[in-house]
Design a protein around this motif. Structure first.
Motif, PDB file in Angstrom:
ATOM      1  N   ILE A 377      55.138  47.039  29.537  1.00  0.00           N
ATOM      2  CA  ILE A 377      55.551  46.301  30.730  1.00  0.00           C
ATOM      3  C   ILE A 377      55.989  47.250  31.840  1.00  0.00           C
ATOM      4  N   VAL A 378      56.742  48.279  31.466  1.00  0.00           N
ATOM      5  CA  VAL A 378      57.240  49.209  32.473  1.00  0.00           C
ATOM      6  C   VAL A 378      56.079  49.865  33.217  1.00  0.00           C
ATOM      7  N   LYS A 379      55.017  50.226  32.485  1.00  0.00           N
ATOM      8  CA  LYS A 379      53.878  50.895  33.096  1.00  0.00           C
ATOM      9  C   LYS A 379      53.166  50.008  34.105  1.00  0.00           C
ATOM     10  N   THR A 380      53.148  48.707  33.858  1.00  0.00           N
ATOM     11  CA  THR A 380      52.392  47.800  34.726  1.00  0.00           C
ATOM     12  C   THR A 380      53.258  47.133  35.792  1.00  0.00           C
ATOM     13  N   LEU A 381      54.568  47.458  35.837  1.00  0.00           N
ATOM     14  CA  LEU A 381      55.467  46.779  36.772  1.00  0.00           C
ATOM     15  C   LEU A 381      55.033  46.968  38.225  1.00  0.00           C
ATOM     16  N   LEU A 382      54.806  48.207  38.638  1.00  0.00           N
ATOM     17  CA  LEU A 382      54.437  48.465  40.027  1.00  0.00           C
ATOM     18  C   LEU A 382      53.083  47.852  40.364  1.00  0.00           C
ATOM     19  N   ILE A 383      52.162  47.825  39.398  1.00  0.00           N
ATOM     20  CA  ILE A 383      50.861  47.202  39.637  1.00  0.00           C
ATOM     21  C   ILE A 383      51.036  45.696  39.817  1.00  0.00           C
ATOM     22  N   GLY A 384      51.890  45.080  38.967  1.00  0.00           N
ATOM     23  CA  GLY A 384      52.140  43.649  39.087  1.00  0.00           C
ATOM     24  C   GLY A 384      52.767  43.284  40.420  1.00  0.00           C
ATOM     25  N   LEU A 385      53.719  44.098  40.870  1.00  0.00           N
ATOM     26  CA  LEU A 385      54.369  43.825  42.150  1.00  0.00           C
ATOM     27  C   LEU A 385      53.394  43.932  43.318  1.00  0.00           C
ATOM     28  N   SER A 386      52.294  44.641  43.113  1.00  0.00           N
ATOM     29  CA  SER A 386      51.297  44.776  44.173  1.00  0.00           C
ATOM     30  C   SER A 386      50.680  43.430  44.541  1.00  0.00           C
ATOM     31  N   LEU A 387      50.750  42.468  43.626  1.00  0.00           N
ATOM     32  CA  LEU A 387      50.208  41.140  43.904  1.00  0.00           C
ATOM     33  C   LEU A 387      50.942  40.461  45.058  1.00  0.00           C
ATOM     34  N   THR A 388      52.167  40.903  45.339  1.00  0.00           N
ATOM     35  CA  THR A 388      52.913  40.306  46.456  1.00  0.00           C
ATOM     36  C   THR A 388      52.293  40.661  47.804  1.00  0.00           C
ATOM     37  N   THR A 389      51.331  41.569  47.826  1.00  0.00           N
ATOM     38  CA  THR A 389      50.670  41.934  49.089  1.00  0.00           C
ATOM     39  C   THR A 389      50.095  40.707  49.782  1.00  0.00           C
ATOM     40  N   ALA A 390      49.438  39.849  49.025  1.00  0.00           N
ATOM     41  CA  ALA A 390      48.832  38.653  49.617  1.00  0.00           C
ATOM     42  C   ALA A 390      49.886  37.783  50.294  1.00  0.00           C
ATOM     43  N   PHE A 391      51.033  37.593  49.631  1.00  0.00           N
ATOM     44  CA  PHE A 391      52.096  36.767  50.212  1.00  0.00           C
ATOM     45  C   PHE A 391      52.665  37.416  51.471  1.00  0.00           C
ATOM     46  N   THR A 392      52.811  38.740  51.437  1.00  0.00           N
ATOM     47  CA  THR A 392      53.350  39.450  52.598  1.00  0.00           C
ATOM     48  C   THR A 392      52.401  39.354  53.788  1.00  0.00           C
ATOM     49  N   VAL A 393      51.108  39.523  53.525  1.00  0.00           N
ATOM     50  CA  VAL A 393      50.124  39.417  54.599  1.00  0.00           C
ATOM     51  C   VAL A 393      50.165  38.023  55.224  1.00  0.00           C
ATOM     52  N   VAL A 422      42.905  42.043  39.122  1.00  0.00           N
ATOM     53  CA  VAL A 422      42.173  41.914  37.857  1.00  0.00           C
ATOM     54  C   VAL A 422      41.069  42.967  37.769  1.00  0.00           C
ATOM     55  N   LEU A 423      40.298  43.122  38.850  1.00  0.00           N
ATOM     56  CA  LEU A 423      39.212  44.108  38.860  1.00  0.00           C
ATOM     57  C   LEU A 423      39.748  45.526  38.709  1.00  0.00           C
ATOM     58  N   TRP A 424      40.879  45.808  39.329  1.00  0.00           N
ATOM     59  CA  TRP A 424      41.490  47.137  39.229  1.00  0.00           C
ATOM     60  C   TRP A 424      41.810  47.476  37.770  1.00  0.00           C
ATOM     61  N   GLN A 425      42.243  46.467  37.030  1.00  0.00           N
ATOM     62  CA  GLN A 425      42.610  46.679  35.635  1.00  0.00           C
ATOM     63  C   GLN A 425      41.396  46.884  34.726  1.00  0.00           C
ATOM     64  N   PHE A 426      40.288  46.183  35.031  1.00  0.00           N
ATOM     65  CA  PHE A 426      39.160  46.168  34.101  1.00  0.00           C
ATOM     66  C   PHE A 426      37.891  46.858  34.604  1.00  0.00           C
ATOM     67  N   VAL A 427      37.843  47.241  35.881  1.00  0.00           N
ATOM     68  CA  VAL A 427      36.664  47.922  36.428  1.00  0.00           C
ATOM     69  C   VAL A 427      37.111  49.232  37.074  1.00  0.00           C
ATOM     70  N   PRO A 428      37.184  50.296  36.309  1.00  0.00           N
ATOM     71  CA  PRO A 428      37.675  51.586  36.826  1.00  0.00           C
ATOM     72  C   PRO A 428      36.912  52.107  38.041  1.00  0.00           C
ATOM     73  N   ALA A 429      35.681  51.684  38.218  1.00  0.00           N
ATOM     74  CA  ALA A 429      34.854  52.197  39.317  1.00  0.00           C
ATOM     75  C   ALA A 429      35.424  51.863  40.693  1.00  0.00           C
ATOM     76  N   ILE A 430      36.234  50.809  40.782  1.00  0.00           N
ATOM     77  CA  ILE A 430      36.757  50.430  42.102  1.00  0.00           C
ATOM     78  C   ILE A 430      38.051  51.177  42.446  1.00  0.00           C
ATOM     79  N   ARG A 431      38.512  52.027  41.546  1.00  0.00           N
ATOM     80  CA  ARG A 431      39.779  52.739  41.786  1.00  0.00           C
ATOM     81  C   ARG A 431      39.557  53.950  42.684  1.00  0.00           C
ATOM     82  N   VAL A 432      39.237  53.655  43.939  1.00  0.00           N
ATOM     83  CA  VAL A 432      38.955  54.716  44.912  1.00  0.00           C
ATOM     84  C   VAL A 432      40.217  55.148  45.657  1.00  0.00           C
ATOM     85  N   PHE A 433      41.331  54.473  45.414  1.00  0.00           N
ATOM     86  CA  PHE A 433      42.605  54.823  46.025  1.00  0.00           C
ATOM     87  C   PHE A 433      43.579  55.260  44.931  1.00  0.00           C
ATOM     88  N   PRO A 434      44.640  55.996  45.284  1.00  0.00           N
ATOM     89  CA  PRO A 434      45.588  56.453  44.264  1.00  0.00           C
ATOM     90  C   PRO A 434      46.400  55.331  43.640  1.00  0.00           C
TER      91      PRO A 434
END
Length: 470
Positions: A377-393, A422-434
């Motif tokens: 859970i700790v490893k995925t916390l920051l990734i999970g919080l990234s979902l708030t981007t849509a709400f912020t936008v 979801v794609l970021w987690q399961f499709v490594p090819a789209i990980r073009v950003f850090p």
């Protein structure tokens, strides 16, 4: 006589005493969920500080500093920057909207499906984040009082306290107990850091004992600017739209109070990360061959028993303060955006309060079960919080550029935000950003701006008037 255990037990007793007092103030559902929208500037400040300074901000920072040095302290600075940005730009706006949840705002300006997808996403984020606090709380008690607690019994004790104080007093309980929590965190960690560094001969002596190939006392090099920038991007983003944060803003007396409380709270957060990082570095110097997880508790428990007890209570208080706000946020989402909106729209206020309290217990048990079974859970916390981007936008466009919004903007922006994660987690090819947060911002902004190409129906303001101009 186990002094640290006695201090922790006294802390628990005081917490429940505060909650009992808070129960008298929490009248009606608004009193329980939002402290009757009467939180003062100091209460807003300690509430957002208490939410921010959790297990990741203390134990997590110290453990990371054990390996990378002072740079780990930027995690809390990122949180503080997010709170300050929220205060300057958004806290007062949320208070003026007179809403209770982020999904409620989505329906107010957009549509029902926007609210539905928002509540599903928000409650998932909160449940996962809350379960992390059980893990951290159990680990703190088990590692520092191994003769009393195992990880499981430590988690059970943490869960009972988290759920209990939230059930009794709601937002008033959270706000008032955070006065104690924040004070305890700073006193405990501050004193423990000073004594630990002094006992080891000062900063110079510690610097000479840690591995020289790692830049332990450089503010950046241990992690690098890219990793630190990702922390800032995630934390600033989530501060604008995570339910736990927004609920504190909505509970303020007025927009000025919300704004000032967030700014002060953000400033309060800034130093604690570097104090925790110093503790982690001192742990590396004292126990160079031990795991980071075990080194910090071992070092703390080697201190004077009274100092050790206060520090233990302080680290655990960080979890209590965070977990209570998160649990209340998830219960609020259920009662307001699921039960009241879809299951029983005409429910009485008294029943709504009862449903929220039941939700605290059920969701508390659910998150406890999640903490027992889910790893990483700790490893995925920051990734999970990234979902708030849509709400912020959605919030930023709705507030500052409403003429660009259309009825379907909230739904499709949130949907794209979920798909990207979801794609970021399961499709490594789209990980073009850090970090996924950057891709989330690009795709969510493009989606929001692209919806008008196929949707001409504009949103309406609070008076029901169609918004045409900026």
């Amino acid at each position: 006589m186990n002094i640290p255990l006695i201090i922790v037990l006294l802390y628990i007793i005081v917490l429940f005493a505060i909650s009992a007092y808070a129960k008298k103030l929490a009248k009606g559902s608004e009193g329980y969920l939002l402290a009757g929208r009467q939180l003062t500037t100091p209460l807003v400040a300690v509430s957002i500080t208490g939410l921010a300074i959790g297990g990741a901000s203390t134990i997590g920072v110290a453990e990371q500093a054990y390996n990378v040095g002072l740079a780990a302290g930027w995690y809390n600075v990122a949180w503080g920057a997010g709170a300050i940005a929220m205060g300057l730009l958004a806290a007062g706006k949320y208070r003026e909207l007179h809403v209770t949840t982020v999904p409620e705002m989505f329906e107010k300006f957009y549509d029902v499906k926007g609210r539905a997808i928002a509540v599903a996403s928000q409650i998932t984020i909160l449940l996962v984040t809350t379960s992390m606090q059980y893990l951290a709380g159990g680990a703190i008690l088990a590692s520092m009082l191994p003769s009393i607690f195992t990880l499981r019994t430590g988690m059970i004790t943490s869960a009972l306290v988290f759920i209990g104080i939230t059930f009794v007093g709601g937002m008033w309980s959270s706000g008032l107990s955070n006065i104690l929590n924040v004070a305890l965190i700073y006193v405990g960690i501050g004193i423990a850091t000073v004594i630990t560094v002094t006992n080891q001969g000062g900063i110079g002596a510690i610097a000479a004992q840690v591995p020289q190939e790692v830049p332990y006392f450089h503010l950046v090099d241990g992690l690098g600017w890219m990793a630190i920038a990702s922390w800032f991007a995630v934390m600033v983003t989530q501060c604008f739209s995570a339910q736990g944060v927004v609920q504190i803003a909505c509970g303020a007396k007025d927009s000025k109070t919300a704004r000032n409380g967030f700014i002060i709270g953000g400033l309060i957060m800034l130093p604690i990360g570097f104090l925790a990082a110093l503790m982690g570095i001192a742990g590396k110097a004292m126990f160079p061959s031990m795991s980071a997880t075990l080194a910090l508790p071992q070092m703390i428990m080697s201190l004077n028993p009274y100092i050790a007890g206060v520090t233990l209570a302080a680290l655990w208080a960080a979890d209590v303060s965070t977990a209570g706000s998160l649990l209340l946020g998830s219960a609020t989402l259920f009662s307001q955006d699921i039960y009241k909106r879809f299951l029983n729209p005409g429910c009485e206020d008294k029943k709504l309060t009862k449903v929220t309290k039941i939700a605290v217990i059920i969701l508390g048990a659910l998150t406890f079960g999640l903490a027992l079974t889910v790893s990483g859970i700790v490893k995925t916390l920051l990734i999970g919080l990234s979902l708030t981007t849509a709400f912020t936008v959605v919030f930023l466009f709705t507030t500052f550029f409403p003429s660009m919004a259309r009825k379907n903007s909230a739904f499709y922006t949130t949907l794209v935000g979920i798909l990207v994660l979801v794609l970021w987690q399961f499709v490594p090819a789209i990980r073009v950003f850090p970090h996924v947060i950057y891709l989330e911002w690009i795709t969510c902004v493009v989606t929001f701006l692209g919806v008008p190409l196929f949707d001409s129906k504009r949103i309406h303001d609070r008076a029901g008037t169609e918004i045409v101009n900026l």
